[in-house]
Enzyme design. Structure first.
Site, PDB file in Angstrom:
ATOM      1  CE1 TYR A 194      -3.851  -2.245   0.118  1.00 55.16           C
ATOM      2  CE2 TYR A 194      -2.693  -3.351   1.920  1.00 55.16           C
ATOM      3  CZ  TYR A 194      -3.707  -3.325   0.989  1.00 55.16           C
ATOM      4  OH  TYR A 194      -4.581  -4.375   0.891  1.00 55.16           O
TER       5      TYR A 194
ATOM      6  CG  HIS B 122      -8.820  -0.588  -5.411  1.00 55.06           C
ATOM      7  ND1 HIS B 122      -9.310  -0.922  -4.173  1.00 55.06           N
ATOM      8  CD2 HIS B 122      -9.840  -0.707  -6.272  1.00 55.06           C
ATOM      9  CE1 HIS B 122     -10.583  -1.240  -4.286  1.00 55.06           C
ATOM     10  NE2 HIS B 122     -10.940  -1.120  -5.552  1.00 55.06           N
TER      11      HIS B 122
HETATM   12  C1  DHK Z   1      -7.355  -1.559  -0.102  1.00 55.37           C
HETATM   13  C2  DHK Z   1      -7.723  -2.567   0.722  1.00 55.37           C
HETATM   14  O1  DHK Z   1      -7.885  -2.353   2.025  1.00 55.37           O
HETATM   15  C3  DHK Z   1      -7.890  -3.936   0.230  1.00 55.37           C
HETATM   16  O2  DHK Z   1      -8.832  -4.666   0.982  1.00 55.37           O
HETATM   17  C4  DHK Z   1      -8.254  -3.967  -1.231  1.00 55.37           C
HETATM   18  C5  DHK Z   1      -7.296  -1.717  -1.560  1.00 55.37           C
HETATM   19  C6  DHK Z   1      -7.278  -3.141  -2.031  1.00 55.37           C
HETATM   20  C7  DHK Z   1      -6.204  -0.850  -2.170  1.00 55.37           C
HETATM   21  O3  DHK Z   1      -5.380  -1.342  -2.919  1.00 55.37           O
HETATM   22  O4  DHK Z   1      -6.205   0.358  -1.898  1.00 55.37           O
HETATM   23  O5  DHK Z   1      -8.257  -5.291  -1.688  1.00 55.37           O
END
Ligand code: DHK
Length: 148
Positions: free
Chosen positions: A25, A102
């Site tokens: 992330y 995302h």
């Molecule tokens: C964020 C999340 O919390 C995941 O559950 C998703 C998404 C993807 C992201 O890539 O920002 O699957």
């Protein structure tokens, strides 16, 4: 005239950005992403109104509450993206232009993340570009929002 406001919604566990699986992330915190969005919005003649919740119902209330004060919605539903018909229904109910974002490329991850339930209620989806995706999402909304 007031600049149009975009409601930004961050779903579950996005409050932990920066320390949450940074290899997936990224290392930006949610506060940094919201600051980036505020800067980007100003450049586009918009404002943003950012919220995070770990609760589906709270996100739905925020979608309903966007009707009136907001011209569009930018949403990262987190894991609800893959399951929440209720969030998709709320977006359809308010009928505001919405873009889903995302951070990660969900299509390159586990098969359970390939199914996007909320996305069908959005104009489009941006995935895999990290924090930049939010700025891209704002830009993508721009031609769709009504200037009042
Ligand atoms: C964020 C999340 O919390 C995941 O559950 C998703 C998404 C993807 C992201 O890539 O920002 O699957």
């Amino acid at each position: 005239m007031m600049p149009p406001c975009i409601r930004v919604l961050h779903g579950p566990s996005l409050n932990l950005l920066g320390r949450r699986e940074p290899s997936v992330y990224g290392d930006r915190t949610l506060r940094e992403i919201d600051a980036l969005l505020a800067t980007e919005a100003e450049a586009l003649g918009l404002t943003v109104d950012c919220h995070q919740s770990n609760h589906e119902g709270a996100l739905i209330d925020l979608i309903h509450g966007a009707l009136g004060p907001c011209a569009g919605i930018l949403i990262n539903p987190g894991a609800y993206a893959h399951s929440s018909l209720a969030i998709a229904d709320a977006l359809r109910a308010v009928s505001l232009p919405a873009v889903e974002v995302h951070l990660s490329n969900v299509h390159a991850r586990e098969p359970a993340r390939h199914r996007l339930v909320v996305a069908g209620a959005c104009i489009g989806v941006i995935a895999g570009f990290g924090a930049l995706g939010y700025a891209l999402g704002l830009r993508a909304l721009l031609p769709h929002i009504q200037r009042r």
